[in-house]
Design a protein around this motif. Structure first.
Motif, PDB file in Angstrom:
ATOM      1  N   ASP A 121      57.826  19.126  56.905  1.00 50.52           N
ATOM      2  CA  ASP A 121      57.939  18.552  58.247  1.00 50.52           C
ATOM      3  C   ASP A 121      59.380  18.722  58.694  1.00 50.52           C
ATOM      4  OD1 ASP A 121      58.440  16.590  60.329  1.00 50.52           O
ATOM      5  OD2 ASP A 121      56.540  15.628  59.797  1.00 50.52           O
ATOM      6  N   GLY A 124      60.456  19.052  64.676  1.00 52.56           N
ATOM      7  CA  GLY A 124      60.157  17.783  65.354  1.00 52.56           C
ATOM      8  C   GLY A 124      60.856  17.697  66.708  1.00 52.56           C
ATOM      9  N   TYR A 125      60.711  18.741  67.507  1.00 59.96           N
ATOM     10  CA  TYR A 125      61.426  18.809  68.784  1.00 59.96           C
ATOM     11  C   TYR A 125      60.820  17.836  69.776  1.00 59.96           C
ATOM     12  CZ  TYR A 125      62.419  22.940  66.138  1.00 59.96           C
ATOM     13  OH  TYR A 125      62.737  23.779  65.091  1.00 59.96           O
ATOM     14  N   ASN A 126      61.565  17.573  70.826  1.00 58.23           N
ATOM     15  CA  ASN A 126      61.096  16.621  71.828  1.00 58.23           C
ATOM     16  C   ASN A 126      60.821  17.310  73.137  1.00 58.23           C
ATOM     17  OD1 ASN A 126      61.444  14.387  70.075  1.00 58.23           O
ATOM     18  ND2 ASN A 126      63.643  14.516  70.451  1.00 58.23           N
ATOM     19  N   HIS A 135      69.177  19.525  66.356  1.00 56.56           N
ATOM     20  CA  HIS A 135      68.005  20.168  65.764  1.00 56.56           C
ATOM     21  C   HIS A 135      68.370  21.358  64.884  1.00 56.56           C
ATOM     22  CE1 HIS A 135      65.994  18.282  69.399  1.00 56.56           C
ATOM     23  NE2 HIS A 135      65.362  17.766  68.379  1.00 56.56           N
ATOM     24  N   HIS A 161      56.410  18.308  64.040  1.00 55.56           N
ATOM     25  CA  HIS A 161      55.909  17.010  64.516  1.00 55.56           C
ATOM     26  C   HIS A 161      56.550  16.727  65.880  1.00 55.56           C
ATOM     27  CE1 HIS A 161      54.220  12.967  63.665  1.00 55.56           C
ATOM     28  NE2 HIS A 161      55.269  12.517  64.305  1.00 55.56           N
ATOM     29  N   GLY A 163      57.772  15.538  69.398  1.00 59.08           N
ATOM     30  CA  GLY A 163      57.950  14.261  70.095  1.00 59.08           C
ATOM     31  C   GLY A 163      57.415  14.418  71.514  1.00 59.08           C
ATOM     32  N   TYR A 310      56.342   5.612  67.402  1.00 60.37           N
ATOM     33  CA  TYR A 310      56.862   6.705  66.578  1.00 60.37           C
ATOM     34  C   TYR A 310      56.374   6.540  65.139  1.00 60.37           C
ATOM     35  CZ  TYR A 310      60.479   9.711  64.479  1.00 60.37           C
ATOM     36  OH  TYR A 310      61.157  10.689  63.794  1.00 60.37           O
ATOM     37  N   ASP A 314      53.790   8.886  62.567  1.00 56.18           N
ATOM     38  CA  ASP A 314      54.152   9.406  61.245  1.00 56.18           C
ATOM     39  C   ASP A 314      53.211   8.903  60.156  1.00 56.18           C
ATOM     40  OD1 ASP A 314      56.184  11.347  61.125  1.00 56.18           O
ATOM     41  OD2 ASP A 314      57.661   9.875  61.807  1.00 56.18           O
ATOM     42  N   TYR A 332      60.129  15.915  54.262  1.00 55.28           N
ATOM     43  CA  TYR A 332      60.630  15.803  55.633  1.00 55.28           C
ATOM     44  C   TYR A 332      62.107  16.164  55.676  1.00 55.28           C
ATOM     45  CZ  TYR A 332      56.445  12.903  56.258  1.00 55.28           C
ATOM     46  OH  TYR A 332      55.162  12.441  56.285  1.00 55.28           O
ATOM     47  N   THR A 334      65.070  15.676  58.224  1.00 61.37           N
ATOM     48  CA  THR A 334      65.594  15.152  59.494  1.00 61.37           C
ATOM     49  C   THR A 334      67.008  14.641  59.242  1.00 61.37           C
ATOM     50  OG1 THR A 334      65.175  12.770  59.356  1.00 61.37           O
ATOM     51  CG2 THR A 334      63.281  14.173  59.910  1.00 61.37           C
ATOM     52  N   GLN A 338      67.356   8.632  60.047  1.00 63.06           N
ATOM     53  CA  GLN A 338      65.927   8.295  59.946  1.00 63.06           C
ATOM     54  C   GLN A 338      65.526   7.863  58.531  1.00 63.06           C
ATOM     55  OE1 GLN A 338      63.087  10.050  62.319  1.00 63.06           O
ATOM     56  NE2 GLN A 338      64.478  11.359  63.464  1.00 63.06           N
ATOM     57  N   PHE A 342      61.712   6.528  57.289  1.00 61.64           N
ATOM     58  CA  PHE A 342      60.810   7.150  56.315  1.00 61.64           C
ATOM     59  C   PHE A 342      60.551   6.249  55.111  1.00 61.64           C
ATOM     60  CE2 PHE A 342      61.824  10.953  58.816  1.00 61.64           C
ATOM     61  CZ  PHE A 342      60.522  11.376  59.066  1.00 61.64           C
TER      62      PHE A 342
HETATM   63  N1  ARG Z   1      61.275  13.914  67.383  1.00 61.74           N
HETATM   64  C1  ARG Z   1      62.086  13.184  66.477  1.00 61.74           C
HETATM   65  C2  ARG Z   1      63.497  13.045  67.023  1.00 61.74           C
HETATM   66  O1  ARG Z   1      63.992  13.932  67.669  1.00 61.74           O
HETATM   67  C3  ARG Z   1      62.196  13.835  65.127  1.00 61.74           C
HETATM   68  C4  ARG Z   1      60.898  14.019  64.406  1.00 61.74           C
HETATM   69  C5  ARG Z   1      61.108  14.089  62.926  1.00 61.74           C
HETATM   70  N2  ARG Z   1      59.905  14.232  62.196  1.00 61.74           N
HETATM   71  C6  ARG Z   1      59.022  13.256  61.976  1.00 61.74           C
HETATM   72  N3  ARG Z   1      57.916  13.508  61.320  1.00 61.74           N
HETATM   73  N4  ARG Z   1      59.258  12.039  62.385  1.00 61.74           N
HETATM   74  O2  ARG Z   1      64.132  12.045  66.760  1.00 61.74           O
END
Ligand code: ARG
Length: 566
Positions: A121, A124-126, A135, A161, A163, A310, A314, A332, A334, A338, A342
């Motif tokens: 994972d 995880g773009y938004n 990123h 994943h 956002g 959020y 997950d 994962y 990130t 975070q 997790f």
């Molecule tokens: N979209 C989230 C962010 O930019 C990151 C996602 C990370 N991956 C996940 N499975 N939560 O903060």
């Protein structure tokens, strides 16, 4: 082949055959026993501390034990000599013929996975935001880790994943309702920050966005229509950038929205297990344990406004992945902010009984900073998009190339820029912060991407100019040649360690060390000169050939592209 593993196995086999010692080889000893590759190879190719470990149990001097082991270790096929050094280290040196044989034969790809499957994972773009510097590491390290896993034979599934279902959606839709539909992705990228800024000042606006978010999640057709207009624009932008960054395609772009379908199933399970508590209108899962020494807030399963959170996405994703992939691990990548998230999710998953057979692991990254130690910003004080990052690096490469008087096509500049940015990211231990200095990363010398590419280009061009002239079977290896080949033989072990430690920087730094070694070799052991004997020439060509093969593998695993000339 991992020659290190082969030797370790032989050493253990041999010492467990020694009658007066075999009964003392406990699992503790085996665990504490190290077989190292000495930095200085004068004494041998491998060195072990086993005699020192046995000394206590046997009540003997380590050197005496070492001396007793030597005749046995000498029996290992392909070992040329065994010697004792210092307080009782045992050094083994391999036969040159064996090194040549291993080096110059076709290497068959290894498969170490035992059929294991790994879900990854990263990304995880938004939606609503361009990909930005935050990123970079998840993308680059995640992609390389994916490539490394595949190289070792693991079946991987890379999840992006997205956002794409949270409050930012409500903020964008609220903005659209007032200002009209976006015409392109730039419009979308402007809407979210504008609307979000307004929400900070205007509580009514925030409330409106929250309401829209919940209604969108509950299927409001008008909002869904707006959503369906800007989503493809945003996704198109992600795809274009991933192509520019030479990232393998994700296997699934299943993010917050697509996982929503499974949230009701998970809700049922959580309720059946009595895990959901109600608190101020929200639904939470308490994950605190008595042994906790740090604060452990509950998982927010549903917000008080009634929105999917959020955390819910997950947690549900773990449920989904177990059902569809049944992976042996979910990893994962990130940033380390975070970490708590997790931890909470993994606990909730265990409590719900999800993915019990899978290892759940979060690899948290440090921050990319400017020289001032603060998160890196562009000159105008903005958080740079990944496009801008690449452009800044490409500009610097262009200037360097110009200064050197060379002319290179734009496509080559882009490849060098990509290598500069990605290699710099990969070579740092993911856990630590690093300073991003554009002049440093585009240097053609030193621990940089351009240096790696330059070496590859140079070796390729040597191979183009010359061809083998004679057989190399009966030629000797000089110390320098031997060093290069031994280092090349260490490639598979390096990849394995990078995998086991979830640490692609080990591979990146290997690539750099290899380039340095091979450049020194080429400098000291000329190939093209007329006075070099055919036999020697051929042997050196083979070494270069082998180096190119190994370096190319490393370059592929890092997702870099090699130009024809530099
Ligand atoms: N979209 C989230 C962010 O930019 C990151 C996602 C990370 N991956 C996940 N499975 N939560 O903060």
């Amino acid at each position: 082949m991992n020659i290190y593993k082969a030797i370790s196995k032989s050493v253990i086999d041999k010492i467990t055959q020694v009658p007066e010692i075999k009964n003392f080889i406990t699992s503790d000893i085996l665990n504490a026993m190290s077989i190292e590759i000495p930095k200085v190879r004068d004494f041998g190719d491998f060195s072990t501390n086993v005699a020192m470990l046995l000394a206590k149990t046997l009540g003997k001097k380590p050197r005496d034990i070492a001396d007793a082991l030597v005749p046995y270790l000498k029996q290992i096929p392909n070992v040329a000599s065994v010697s004792v050094a210092g307080p009782g280290f045992i050094n083994l040196k391999l036969k040159d013929d064996y090194i040549k044989e291993l080096s110059f034969k076709e290497d068959t790809p290894q498969n170490l996975s035992n059929g294991k499957k790994i879900d990854l994972d990263y990304g995880g773009y938004n939606v609503g935001k361009n990909l930005h510097i935050g990123h970079l590491r998840t993308t680059v390290v995640g992609d390389t880790f994916n490539r490394i896993s595949k190289y070792l034979g693991y079946k991987t599934k890379a999840y992006n994943h997205m956002g794409d279902w949270g409050r930012p959606m409500g903020l964008i839709i609220a903005w659209v309702l007032e200002n009209g539909m976006p015409k392109n992705v730039d419009d979308v990228n402007r809407m979210y920050p504008a609307s979000s800024a307004r929400a900070k000042e205007d509580p009514d606006w925030l409330e409106k966005a929250q309401k829209i978010t919940v209604e969108l999640q509950n299927g409001n057709p008008e909002y869904k229509k707006i959503y369906d207009t800007f989503i493809p624009m945003s996704l198109g932008q992600v795809d274009r950038l991933l192509t520019r960054l030479n990232i393998l395609p994700f296997d699934e772009n299943k993010g917050e929205r697509l996982i929503a379908e499974y949230v009701p199933d998970v809700q049922k399970i959580l309720e059946q297990k009595g895990l959901i508590e109600h608190s101020d209108g929200a639904e939470i899962i308490s994950v605190k344990q008595d042994s906790d020494t740090e604060p452990m807030p509950p998982v927010m399963w549903k917000s008080s406004a009634g929105a999917q959170t959020y955390a819910a996405a997950d947690l549900t994703a773990i449920y989904y992945r177990e059902k569809t992939d049944n992976p042996d691990a979910i990893i994962y990548f990130t940033d380390n902010r975070q970490t708590l998230h997790f931890k909470q999710i993994f606990r909730a998953a265990r409590m719900a009984g999800f993915a019990n057979d899978a290892e759940l692991q979060h690899i948290g990254f440090g921050t990319i900073t400017g020289a001032d130690g603060k998160p890196f910003k562009t000159r105008d004080g903005n958080v740079p998009s990944l496009d801008e990052m690449l452009n800044i690096v490409a500009e610097s490469v262009k200037n360097r190339v110009k200064e050197s008087g060379k002319i290179l096509p734009d496509s080559t500049i882009e490849m060098i820029a990509l290598a500069a940015l990605k290699f710099n990211d990969l070579m740092h231990d993911v856990k630590s912060d690093y300073i991003f200095d554009v002049d440093a990363v585009t240097n053609f010398e030193g621990r940089t991407g351009p240096y790696i590419l330059y070496t590859a280009v140079r070796l390729n061009s040597i191979l183009k100019k010359i061809s083998l002239v004679s057989d190399v079977q009966d030629c000797e290896l000089s110390a320098e040649e031997r060093d290069v080949l031994m280092f090349l033989l260490d490639f598979d072990r390096t990849v394995e360690v990078a995998f086991e430690k979830r640490a692609p920087y080990i591979l990146a730094n290997y690539a750099y060390d290899l380039c340095k070694l091979i450049n020194t070799f080429y400098h000291n052991c000329p190939i093209m000169r007329d006075d070099i004997e055919d036999k020697v020439k051929s042997k050196r060509i083979k070494i270069v050939n082998q180096s190119v093969k190994t370096l190319s593998k490393a370059i592929d695993l890092m997702g870099l592209k090699v130009p024809d000339e530099m």
